[in-house]
Design an enzyme around this catalytic site. Structure first.
Site, PDB file in Angstrom:
ATOM      1  N   ALA A  65      -2.143 -25.155 -21.309  1.00 16.20           N
ATOM      2  CA  ALA A  65      -3.159 -25.801 -20.483  1.00 16.20           C
ATOM      3  C   ALA A  65      -4.366 -24.864 -20.430  1.00 16.20           C
ATOM      4  CB  ALA A  65      -2.597 -26.057 -19.098  1.00 16.20           C
ATOM      5  N   GLY A 109       1.662 -25.468 -21.869  1.00 17.68           N
ATOM      6  CA  GLY A 109       1.476 -26.905 -22.032  1.00 17.68           C
ATOM      7  C   GLY A 109       1.566 -27.348 -23.484  1.00 17.68           C
ATOM      8  N   GLU A 112       5.084 -27.815 -24.122  1.00 15.39           N
ATOM      9  CA  GLU A 112       5.522 -28.988 -23.343  1.00 15.39           C
ATOM     10  C   GLU A 112       5.099 -30.304 -23.999  1.00 15.39           C
ATOM     11  OE1 GLU A 112       3.718 -27.071 -19.805  1.00 15.39           O
ATOM     12  OE2 GLU A 112       5.558 -27.663 -18.807  1.00 15.39           O
ATOM     13  N   GLU A 132       3.907 -19.269 -18.590  1.00 13.69           N
ATOM     14  CA  GLU A 132       3.208 -19.514 -17.324  1.00 13.69           C
ATOM     15  C   GLU A 132       3.538 -18.470 -16.263  1.00 13.69           C
ATOM     16  OE1 GLU A 132       4.849 -21.800 -19.106  1.00 13.69           O
ATOM     17  OE2 GLU A 132       3.718 -23.681 -19.167  1.00 13.69           O
TER      18      GLU A 132
END
Ligand code: CO8
Length: 258
Positions: A65, A109, A112, A132
């Site tokens: 992200a 992300g 993911e 993260e």
């Protein structure tokens, strides 16, 4: 359709989405996630498309992200927008097979999004991780849930608590990826796999995807019943007659997706 952060291409029944923020290693900002969702739904609705491939660049599928976009947000901000809820719901709605073709970094992300796809084909260069924890947060697009289902609790805990990266050999050994290809051939290989799926009977492909996903969502008894009924229902299709006749007549089937 025109996009700022992704490229969209169609080749022989396959929709190819390329994440395209090269200056940020394809970091997933809100625009990119919105455009990825739009493209996935558009390809899912496109009758000429039988399978979808999501890829990035040779250096990065996606490095997570977008930290720069997220860094100043408050709890109220992320709660109010229910950050990352929409992209998970898009993946849940897409009924065609989606393959992640991963080269280079698939972190946070990025890992993911790859796991939200139906399966992952990796280049030898691929590196997966959920770092993260090093930023003072945890995965937010499904990492703690999907990684644990894919590789088991011990390795998922190791990945999420240390933030270390997993190379492609470890990812294949652990069941995170379905196959590893030489880096220079990976995207062509993933496109060939997608094209071979697109040539099959669409109703059986859709039900195979639904039945496999049921295995993660329900009890064995319910899953077996779902599978059996889906199997039975395919005897209502012309493609079942064609597929079985073609086998008996020793020829290639001509599926009509009905
Ligand atoms: N976000 C924003 N920008 C990024 C990101 C990112 N995730 N990753 C890389 N970039 C940018 C860099 O800032 C740099 O930009 P600039 O040139 O302007 O400084 C450019 O991309 C190139 O990156 P590097 O110079 O760092 O390239 P290297 O080859 O040296 O390193 C790495 C590559 C190892 C991948 C490194 O970039 C890195 O560690 N990136 C961050 C990886 C990471 O921590 N990802 C997890 C992000 S958090 C997340 O995904 C989920 C959060 C869930 C929150 C839930 C809230 C509800």
């Amino acid at each position: 359709m025109t996009f700022e952060t992704i490229l969209l291409d169609k080749q022989e029944g396959v929709g190819l989405i390329t994440l395209n923020r090269p200056d940020a290693l394809n970091a997933l900002n809100s625009k990119l996630l919105e455009e990825l969702g739009e493209a996935l739904l558009a390809l899912d609705a496109d009758a000429d498309i039988g399978a979808i491939v999501v890829t990035g660049s040779e250096k990065a599928f996606a490095a997570g992200a977008d930290i720069k976009e997220m860094s100043g947000l408050s709890f109220a901000d992320v709660l109010k927008k229910d950050m990352f809820a929409e992209i998970n719901s898009v993946f849940a709605r897409v009924r065609k097979p989606v393959i992640a073709a991963v080269s280079g970094y698939a972190l946070g992300g990025g890992c993911e999004i790859a796991m939200a796809c139906d399966f992952i084909i990796a280049a030898e260069s691929a590196k997966f991780g959920q770092p993260e924890i090093k930023l003072g947060v945890i995965p937010g697009i499904g990492g703690s849930q999907r990684l644990t289902r894919l590789v088991g609790k011990s390795k998922a805990m190791d990945m999420m608590l240390t933030g270390r990266m997993m190379d492609s050999a470890e990812a294949e050994r652990s069941g995170l990826v379905s196959r590893v290809l030489p880096t220079e051939d990976m995207l062509d290989g993933a496109m060939e796999v997608a094209s071979s799926i697109a040539d099959l009977s669409a109703p059986s492909v859709a039900l195979a995807k639904e039945a496999t996903n049921r295995a993660l969502e329900t009890t064995l008894a319910e899953g077996l019943l779902f599978e059996r009924r889906a199997f039975h229902s395919l005897f209502a299709t012309e493609d079942q007659k064609e597929g079985m006749s073609a086998f008996i007549e020793k020829r290639q089937p001509q599926f009509k997706n009905c």
